[in-house]
Scaffold this motif. Sequence first.
Motif: not given
Length: 271
Positions: A135-151, A215-227
Motif C-alpha cells: 500500500g502507498v498513501k500520499v498526504y498533501a503538505p500542511k497549510p503554510s503559517r500564512d494560510e493558517e493565520g488567514s483562516a 478522510g481524516h484519520g484518528a482524532a487530531g490527524d488533519h492530514r489530507v490524503q491525495v493518493l
Amino acid sequence: MTERGPQAPDTNAIYVYAVCRAEAPLNLAGLIGVTRDEPVRALPIGSLTAIVQGVRSAEFTDEAWKERLTDEAELERYARAHHTVVSQVAAGTPTVPLPLATLYQGEDRARAALDNESPRFHRALSRIAHHAEWGVKVYAPKPSRDEEGSASAERPKDTVPTRPAPGAGRAYLDRKRNLQARREQRQGESLRVAEAVDADVSRIAKASRRLRPHGHGAAGDHRVQVLNATYLVADDRAGELDVLASSLRERTGAEIELSGPWVPYSFVGEV
C-alpha cells in the motif's frame, strides 16, 4: 460463492478460507480459525487445495450473520481469525484468499463448487505467485503559517462593532482571493505529486489499483490524503520499492506511507 439458507442447527457446513497449490505439506498447526469445534484442514480439489474448517451451520444463517455484522467486536474477531489462517498459508505457498464467510453445505458441495472455479483459481495463482501487495498513501503538505493565520483571522470574534476603515472591504476581499488561490495552487501541486508517485511505483509493479482516499484519520490527524493505492510487486523487487519510496519523499517533499507486504487480496479477482 457463499451458500446460505434455512439450515438445521445440527448440520455441519464447510467454511472455506483460501485456495492454493499445495506442492508440499501445509503448515496448519496451531490455527484455530473461526471456531474451535473442528480443526482447520486441507481439502484436495483436483490439483488445488482448499483450506477449510467444519462449522455449525446455525452460526452462519442469514439471521446470525446479520446480527454479527452489527457487533463490531465480534465481526473483527471473525475477520482477524480468517486473515490469520490465510496469512499463515500464504507464507508458504501462493494463495487465493476467499471472502469472509464463504460457506458450503457439506464437503461434496464445497468440492463441486470450488472445482468449477478451478480455472479462475489457476489464473489468479499464476498472477500472484512470488508477489505481494503493498500500500502507498500520499498526504498533501500542511497549510503554510500564512494560510493558517488567514483562516484564523476569518473566524468570527466576539468584538464590539466598529466602523470599518476606508478600503477595508476591498483589502478583505483581496486577502480572501489570495488565500483561495494559494489553497488551489497547493491542492494542484499535491495532486501532481500523487500522480508522479503513482506513475513511478507502477513502473516496478505488475498491477495497481487506485482506491478512494480516506478522510481524516484518528482524532487530531488533519492530514489530507491525495493518493491511496495498492500495488502488486514481485518479492525480489520489494527492496527496490523501499528505496523508491525514500527517493520520492526526498524529491517531492511529500509525506508518503508505504505498508506491506500483504497477502494480495486486491489482485486475486482481476483474472
